[in-house]
Design an enzyme around this catalytic site. Sequence first.
Site, PDB file in Angstrom:
ATOM      1  CE  LYS A 199      48.986  52.611  82.652  1.00  0.00           C
ATOM      2  NZ  LYS A 199      47.902  51.934  81.956  1.00  0.00           N
TER       3      LYS A 199
ATOM      4  CG  ASP B 234      44.586  54.482  81.149  1.00  0.00           C
ATOM      5  OD1 ASP B 234      44.331  55.219  80.181  1.00  0.00           O
ATOM      6  OD2 ASP B 234      45.620  53.785  81.222  1.00  0.00           O
TER       7      ASP B 234
ATOM      8  CG  ASP C 280      46.650  78.515  69.035  1.00  0.00           C
ATOM      9  OD1 ASP C 280      46.163  77.516  69.636  1.00  0.00           O
ATOM     10  OD2 ASP C 280      46.894  79.588  69.603  1.00  0.00           O
TER      11      ASP C 280
ATOM     12  CG  HIS D 248      41.327  49.356  76.570  1.00  0.00           C
ATOM     13  ND1 HIS D 248      40.913  49.894  75.383  1.00  0.00           N
ATOM     14  CD2 HIS D 248      42.440  50.052  76.910  1.00  0.00           C
ATOM     15  CE1 HIS D 248      41.737  50.858  75.016  1.00  0.00           C
ATOM     16  NE2 HIS D 248      42.667  50.985  75.928  1.00  0.00           N
TER      17      HIS D 248
ATOM     18  CE  LYS E 124      51.063  45.358  75.657  1.00  0.00           C
ATOM     19  NZ  LYS E 124      49.908  45.900  76.366  1.00  0.00           N
TER      20      LYS E 124
ATOM     21  CG  HIS F 166      44.002  50.743  70.931  1.00  0.00           C
ATOM     22  ND1 HIS F 166      43.959  51.412  72.118  1.00  0.00           N
ATOM     23  CD2 HIS F 166      44.917  49.757  71.102  1.00  0.00           C
ATOM     24  CE1 HIS F 166      44.818  50.849  72.960  1.00  0.00           C
ATOM     25  NE2 HIS F 166      45.416  49.857  72.373  1.00  0.00           N
TER      26      HIS F 166
HETATM   27  C1  BG6 Z   1      45.557  52.942  76.366  1.00  0.00           C
HETATM   28  C2  BG6 Z   1      45.808  53.388  77.790  1.00  0.00           C
HETATM   29  O1  BG6 Z   1      44.230  53.149  76.012  1.00  0.00           O
HETATM   30  O2  BG6 Z   1      45.858  51.551  76.254  1.00  0.00           O
HETATM   31  C3  BG6 Z   1      47.240  53.116  78.171  1.00  0.00           C
HETATM   32  O3  BG6 Z   1      45.539  54.784  77.897  1.00  0.00           O
HETATM   33  C4  BG6 Z   1      47.568  51.656  77.976  1.00  0.00           C
HETATM   34  O4  BG6 Z   1      47.478  53.479  79.531  1.00  0.00           O
HETATM   35  C5  BG6 Z   1      47.210  51.217  76.561  1.00  0.00           C
HETATM   36  O5  BG6 Z   1      48.964  51.483  78.199  1.00  0.00           O
HETATM   37  C6  BG6 Z   1      47.352  49.715  76.418  1.00  0.00           C
HETATM   38  O6  BG6 Z   1      47.165  49.349  75.080  1.00  0.00           O
HETATM   39  P1  BG6 Z   1      47.783  48.003  74.511  1.00  0.00           P
HETATM   40  O7  BG6 Z   1      47.282  47.905  73.112  1.00  0.00           O
HETATM   41  O8  BG6 Z   1      49.287  48.170  74.588  1.00  0.00           O
HETATM   42  O9  BG6 Z   1      47.316  46.906  75.404  1.00  0.00           O
END
Ligand code: BG6
Length: 487
Positions: free
Chosen positions: A335, A234, A92, A239, A340, A177
């Site tokens: 979103k 976000d 925890d 990104h 995509k 990422h």
């Molecule tokens: C994340 C966001 O960092 O990246 C999400 O918090 C988003 O909201 C995601 O959907 C998108 O990542 P990718 O690699 O699918 O473009």
Amino acid sequence: MSDSVIKIDSFVLFGALGDLSVRKLIPAWYYLERDDMLNDGLQILGVGRQVLTKPQFHEKVKDALTTYVSAEYLDANIISKLISRFDYCCCDLQSSNNYQELSSKINEWSKPVAYYLAISPNLFEVVFDGLNSEQIITSSCRIIVEKPIGYDLESSKEINAKLLKYFDESQIYRIDHYLGKETVQNLIALRFANSLFSSQWNSKSVDYVEITAAESVGIEDRWGYFDGMGQLRDMVQSHLLQLLCLITMEPPNELSNQSIRSEKVKVLEALKPLNQDNIKSNFVSGQYTAGDNKAGYLNELGSDEQSDTETFVSIKAEIQNWRWKDVPFYLRTGKRMKSKTTQIVIHFKSDGHYIFDQDRESLKGNTLIISLHPTESISLQVFTKPHGVDKHSTLRSDPMSLDFIKTQKLLNIPSGYQSLLMDILNGNQSLFLCKEEVELAWQWCDNALEAHKKSKQELYFYPAGTDGPKESELLIQNNGHNWHEEK
Ligand code: BG6
């Protein structure tokens, strides 16, 4: 990365049963195992709140793999090899007095250790205190935290201060990422290894640039998190601004952490602030309503009917430096959009004196499309004469394309996390963010959000399954440009 950097074989995954671990990190470990990238000695300790035995945790890891790795890549031998690396510790995290069991497991291991915090940022400090009181923070361990680093400039400074209380900057790995995606890493090669492009990469040749990260997903079960953030925080704060930095930065002196990071910092410093005077013509925000058989944002699970959080933004950004004077950079993300699509489109200027037919379409310059999704590819639209005896002055536009899956005969495109995990083990920080990058990006976003609020700009609505509000089209059209549409 210097040869003296220590490689790590002991990895602790906090939040091992959480969404990020299950969907992204455990599958990424699987692909690395499949590709024989992991040292035999690598061991991974999952830490979670649930009381589980090691075999029960192994079942959870297996479930994650069967759910999130395509069936065609699953192999029973690889699964069992990977699972044998995992141990589990129930902890925890809320109280720093609970870390004895964790510490005794870690003390049985070879040092140093990488601590990956796939947990909510509000637990960071108590985890650092717990690790510290058990004396399992050493000068050679690594700490990994995910974006978002905070909610605004102030909170990101607090998190950075907490990190720096126990760790040196050289031990801190702040993840976005997107930087692990192969095509994003390829931007550096594309720009700085091809003189054809490097000589044209400036305001003399580039007309405008688009960066789009359109998502078809909605909020799913993340309403609580998302509503406190919105799409700007976000997606844009890290990104999209990171993509912008890689597209526009000056050539780094070398491929070292310091060189790349300092060039990205210069771009963020040169971003023109959005303020009350310029926000209206440069910023559009939207929220999705029901459409395409999908619920609207305000009817998603856990929603609050009053929310004015944006699920879409498009922005005209400018970089105030010599190379990019007067070149607009249009950023767009939302979103529940039509599909995509993640792509960067560079529109080059057309030539002055035009000798072909006067059709306006043909007068456009070349377009370079760097696609991160649905394909990972680079494609340059070039003009040629159509074959045919009577077609002397007309032109057609066709792509010269590089599809990385085909050209490199890949089994599948790795998720960003595979290369990031390897970099953590190997001690290479060049794909991770430094403190200044995070804070400058927040500063720019904070300014935009404040200006937007003060100017009482409208939130525009768009039906789910579309390209966003029409005002986003107007934002770019008012400057004589258009969003690139795949034909
Ligand atoms: C994340 C966001 O960092 O990246 C999400 O918090 C988003 O909201 C995601 O959907 C998108 O990542 P990718 O690699 O699918 O473009």
